[in-house]
Design an enzyme around this catalytic site. Structure first.
Site, short mmCIF file in Angstrom:
data_model
loop_
_atom_site.label_atom_id
_atom_site.label_comp_id
_atom_site.label_asym_id
_atom_site.label_seq_id
_atom_site.Cartn_x
_atom_site.Cartn_y
_atom_site.Cartn_z
N CYS A 54 5.65 -16.19 13.18
CA CYS A 54 4.79 -16.22 14.35
C CYS A 54 5.34 -15.24 15.40
CB CYS A 54 4.66 -17.59 15.01
SG CYS A 54 3.93 -18.82 13.95
N ARG A 114 5.47 -10.64 11.78
CA ARG A 114 6.05 -11.98 11.89
C ARG A 114 5.11 -13.07 11.39
NH1 ARG A 114 10.47 -11.93 15.44
NH2 ARG A 114 10.36 -14.18 15.47
N TRP A 167 2.02 -17.56 11.46
CA TRP A 167 2.37 -17.87 10.07
C TRP A 167 2.25 -19.38 10.00
CZ3 TRP A 167 6.08 -20.70 7.33
CH2 TRP A 167 6.16 -20.40 5.96
N ASN A 225 5.77 -21.00 18.49
CA ASN A 225 6.40 -20.58 17.24
C ASN A 225 7.42 -21.65 16.90
OD1 ASN A 225 7.77 -19.29 15.17
ND2 ASN A 225 8.94 -17.95 16.54
N GLY A 226 7.37 -22.18 15.66
CA GLY A 226 8.35 -23.20 15.27
C GLY A 226 7.65 -24.44 14.76
N GLU A 279 17.81 -8.11 -6.54
CA GLU A 279 17.09 -7.51 -5.42
C GLU A 279 15.87 -6.72 -5.92
OE1 GLU A 279 16.80 -7.79 -2.40
OE2 GLU A 279 16.25 -5.90 -1.48
N LYS A 302 12.02 -7.63 -4.76
CA LYS A 302 11.10 -6.65 -4.14
C LYS A 302 9.78 -6.64 -4.90
CE LYS A 302 12.75 -6.23 -1.07
NZ LYS A 302 13.94 -6.41 -0.31
N GLU A 342 7.68 -9.94 -4.37
CA GLU A 342 7.06 -10.14 -3.06
C GLU A 342 5.99 -9.10 -2.76
OE1 GLU A 342 9.70 -9.95 0.37
OE2 GLU A 342 11.03 -8.60 -0.69
N HIS A 388 22.04 -15.94 -23.74
CA HIS A 388 22.10 -17.40 -23.54
C HIS A 388 20.73 -17.98 -23.22
CE1 HIS A 388 26.43 -17.24 -23.81
NE2 HIS A 388 26.41 -16.21 -22.98
N LYS A 399 8.08 -11.98 8.24
CA LYS A 399 9.46 -11.57 8.48
C LYS A 399 10.06 -12.55 9.48
CE LYS A 399 11.92 -7.31 8.58
NZ LYS A 399 12.20 -7.28 7.15
#
Ligand code: F6R
Length: 614
Positions: free
Chosen positions: A2, A27, A75, A101-102, A484, A488, A491, A507, A609
Site C-alpha cells: 500500500c 507498493r 495491496w 497501510n497495514g 534466485e 524471478k 514472480e 535424491h 514491493k
C-alpha cells in the site's frame, strides 16, 4: 505494501496526490483512491484495479479544485480488491476521509462496538473502523490531531493512517506504528507518504518519524507528538537521489532500467569503503572492533531475494572469518526460539528496510540482547533505525517489484562485511583482503559486459517462450543463484520454476526432468575442480533424461561445452563472487520472457514491493 500520500500547500492537491501514487504504485495496485477537502466537504473517488482506472474516472468526472488531499494505492488484505473496499474510507457522515497501510488486528471488536452504536459500515476492510472512530472524535469537538492520537491508542497491529477533516481544510494528520511513513518538508507546502518517491519531485528534505507518533502537516509547518500527546521530533535527512532516479529513463520497465543500473550501483556501494591499499573502512558500522572480535555466531535473516543474498553471504563469511553463520527466513526465525546471546550478530538484509517479517525478527533478536546489523537500501526506514548498525547499499530507489540491483548490492555489502570481519579478527591477511577488494572493483565492468550481450538472452527467451516449467541447478555459491533465478521467473512469468542444489537432484527432483525441459546450470569456475566436475556430472544426468541445458560457465571452460544446448559465457571471477555475474543473465531472462508473455514486469500479479504485513 500500500502506498499512501497526503498533501497540503498551494498546488492543486489532486495532481500532487495522483503523481505521488504513480510513483508508489509498485507498493500495491489492487485499487487506488483520492480524497480532497473542498468547500467544507470531502470530494473523493476510488476505483478497483490499477491507478489508470482511477485516472480514467477522474478524467470523466473531475473532482473540484482543492489544495489539501490524500490518496492511496492498495495491496488488499481485508476484503476483496473492489471499489467499495478501496481507500479512502469515510466516517459515518462523510466528514473525515482516511487511508491506511497495514493491518488493524483488533478490528473485529471495534467493528462490533461501532455497529452496536448504530454505525453502518459499508466495506469489509479493517480501515473503515478507523475512519468512523476518528470522525466520531472530531464530531465530539477534538482536533483531527487529537482524534487521531486517541484512536491510535485503541488500535493493535501495524498501521500508517492519514486523515483529512472537511471542517479543517488546511491540515493533514498522519500516524504510524510498525509501518512506514515519511514527511516531505517543502516551502509553504508539506507532504506525508509511505516513501520519499511520492514527493521527490517537490522536495528532497525529509523527516524520519519514530514509532507510535502522530504528525500534523499544514502549509506553515510540521508538528510531531507521540500517541500520549508528548511533543516529539522527526529526524531530518536529505534524500541523495533525484526525480530522474524514480523515472524509467527511456526503458520499457523499471526492472530493465534497474538491471542496467547494476554496474553503477555496485560502484556506488563500494565507494569510500576501502583505502588505496584495499583495507576496509566501514565508518558507519557503529559496532566497535572489540565487539566484532567477540562475535561467536552470525545469523542472517531476510525474505525472498534478500534471504538468497544471505545464503551467498554464508559461504563467504564462514570461509573468510571462520565464524559459524546460519541463514534463516525472517518469518521462521523468532518462532523457533533461536539461541541468541550478547555475542551473536544478527544480520538483517532488507532492500526496503520495512519488511514486517524481518522487522519482527530483529526486534526479537534485540530483546534477547543480540547485536543487530542491517544491510539496507532505504535511508530513514524502520529496520536500520531499529538496528545497532547499518551498511547502506546505495543502489538508489528500486521500483520494479522484482529485486535486481537490490540483490546485487546486498551481495556487495555482505562481501564487505565478511572481509571487514576477517580484517578485524585477523583471519585473513591484508593482501588476501586487498585481492578480493580488487576483484570487487572489477565487477561493474564484468556486469556491464554481460549486459552488452543481452541479445543472447533475448534469443533464449524467444526459444523458450513455450516452456511450462524451468529448472535451475547450482552448487556452492551457485545454489542461491539457482534459487534466485527460479524466483524471478515464478514472480514475473508465472510458470513453474525451481532451483536446486545440483547434488540434491538424484535424491528426488530428477523425476521432474523430461524431454525438452529447460534446465539452467550454473557451473562453478574451473579453479574449484572438485566442485566443477561434480556440476558437470549433474548436467550430464539431466541431459541423459532429455533436458535442454542452458549452461552458464566461465570463459574458456570447454569441458562443459559438449553437454550444453546453449552456452552463456560468464566473466572469469573467483568462486565466491560468481553470484554477482551469474545472476545477471537470469534476471534478464525472466524480464525478457515475461515481456514476451505480455505480463506487466514491474507489477506482477498478487505482489507488492515492501511487504509491510506479517
Ligand atoms: C523478489 C523480491 C522479494 C524481496 C523480499 C524482501 O524479487 O523482491 O522476494 O526480496 O520481499 O524484501 P526486502 O529486501 O525489501 O526486505
Amino acid at each position: 505494501m500500500c502506498g499512501i500520500v497526503g498533501y497540503v500547500g498551494p498546488q492543486q492537491a489532486e495532481g500532487v496526490v495522483i503523481e505521488g501514487l504513480r510513483r508508489m504504485e509498485y507498493r500495491g495496485y489492487d485499487s487506488a483512491g483520492v480524497a480532497l477537502v473542498h468547500d467544507g466537504e470531502i470530494a473523493w473517488d476510488k476505483r478497483a484495479g490499477k491507478l489508470a482506472n482511477l485516472d480514467k474516472s477522474l478524467g470523466d468526472q473531475p473532482l473540484p479544485k482543492a489544495t489539501t488531499g490524500l490518496g492511496h494505492t492498495r495491496w488488499a488484505t481485508h476484503g476483496a480488491p473492489n471499489d467499495v473496499n478501496a481507500h479512502p474510507h469515510l466516517g459515518a457522515t462523510g466528514r473525515v476521509a482516511l487511508v491506511h497501510n497495514g493491518i488493524i488486528e483488533n478490528f473485529a471488536p471495534l467493528r462490533a462496538e461501532l455497529e452496536r452504536a448504530g454505525h453502518e459500515l459499508r466495506s469489509e476492510t479493517d480501515t473503515e473502523i478507523a475512519a468512523h472512530l476518528v470522525e466520531a472524535a472530531v464530531t465530539e469537538g477534538h482536533s483531527l490531531t487529537e482524534a487521531m492520537r486517541q484512536v491510535c491508542r485503541r488500535l493493535d497491529g501495524a498501521f500508517t493512517l492519514v486523515a483529512i477533516d472537511a471542517h479543517d481544510p488546511d491540515r493533514v494528520v498522519a500516524a504510524r506504528r510498525n509501518s512506514p511513513l515519511v514527511v516531505g518538508v517543502g516551502e509553504g507546502e508539506n507532504f506525508v507518504a509511505s516513501d520519499v518517491a511520492a514527493f521527490i519531485e517537490h522536495t528532497r528534505d525529509a523527516l524520519e518519524l519514530g514509532q507510535d507518533q502522530v504528525v500534523t502537516i499544514t502549509r506553515e509547518g510540521v508538528e510531531v507528538v507521540d500517541f500520549d500527546g508528548n511533543p516529539a521530533e522527526g529526524k531530518p535527512y536529505h534524500v541523495d537521489w533525484d526525480l530522474s532516479a524514480a523515472e524509467k529513463g527511456g526503458y520499457d520497465w523499471f526492472m530493465r532500467k534497474e538491471i542496467h543500473e547494476q554496474p553503477n550501483a555496485i560502484a556506488d556501494s563500494m565507494l569510500g569503503r576501502h583505502d588505496e591499499q584495499g583495507a576496509l573502512q566501514l565508518d558507519e558500522l557503529r559496532i566497535s572492533e572489540d565487539e566484532l572480535r567477540g562475535v561467536d555466531k552470525i545469523i542472517i535473516v531476510g525474505c525472498g531475494t534478500a534471504f538468497y543474498a544471505g545464503l551467498v553471504a554464508k559461504y563467504a563469511i564462514e570461509h573468510w572469518t571462520r565464524i559459524p553463520c546460519e541463514v534463516e527466513l525472517s518469518h521462521e526465525f523468532r518462532y523457533r526460539d533461536p539461541i541468541l546471546t550478547r555475542d551473536t550478530l544478527v544480520v538483517a538484509i532488507s532492500q526496503s528496510g520495512e519488511t514486517a517479517d524481518t522487522l519482527m525478527a530483529i526486534r526479537h533478536a534485540r530483546e534477547q540482547r543480540a547485536k543487530v546489523l542491517a544491510i539496507c537500501n532505504t535511508n530513514g526506514s524502520t529496520i536500520p533505525r531499529e538496528s545497532d548498525a547499518v551498511i547502506y547499499t546505495h543502489a538508489g530507489p528500486e521500483i520494479g517489484v522484482a529485486s535486481t540491483k537490490g540483490f546485487m548490492t546486498q551481495l556487495v555489502a555482505c562481501y564487505l562485511l565478511g572481509l571487514y570481519l576477517a580484517q578485524v579478527r585477523g583471519t585473513r591477511w591484508g593482501d588476501e583482503i586487498a585481492a578480493v577488494v580488487r576483484e570487487l572493483e572489477q565487477m561493474p565492468g564484468h556486469v556491464q559486459s554481460l549486459l552488452d550481450r543481452g541479445d543472447e538472452v533475448l534469443a533464449l527467451a524467444e526459444n523458450l517462450a513455450d516452456a511450462r516449467s524451468v529448472l535451475f541447478l547450482g552448487r556452492h555459491a551457485g545454489f542461491p543463484v539457482a534459487l534466485e533465478g527460479a524466483l524471478k521467473l515464478k514472480e514475473l512469468a508465472y510458470i513453474h520454476a525451481e532451483g536446486f542444489a545440483a547434488g540434491e537432484l538424484k535424491h528426488g527432483p530428477i523425476a521432474l526432468v523430461e524431454k525438452d525441459v529447460p534446465v539452467f546450470c550454473i557451473v562453478p569456475p574451473q579453479g574449484r575442480d572438485f566442485l566443477h566436475d561434480k556440476m558437470v556430472s549433474g548436467i550430464q544426468e539431466v541431459r541423459a533424461r532429455g533436458a535442454r541445458t542452458i549452461v552458464l560457465a566461465e570463459e574458456g571452460d570447454d569441458d562443459v561445452a559438449p553437454y550444453a544446448d546453449v552456452m552463456v559465457r560468464l566473466p572469469k571471477v573467483p568462486t565466491l563472487l560468481q553470484p554477482m555475474v551469474a545472476v545477471v543473465p537470469l534476471q534478464l531472462f525472466a524480464c525478457e520472457l515475461a515481456t514476451r508473455m505480455g505480463h506487466d514486469v514491474d507489477q506482477p500479479r498478487n505482489l507488492a514491493k515492501s511487504v509491510t504485513v506479517e
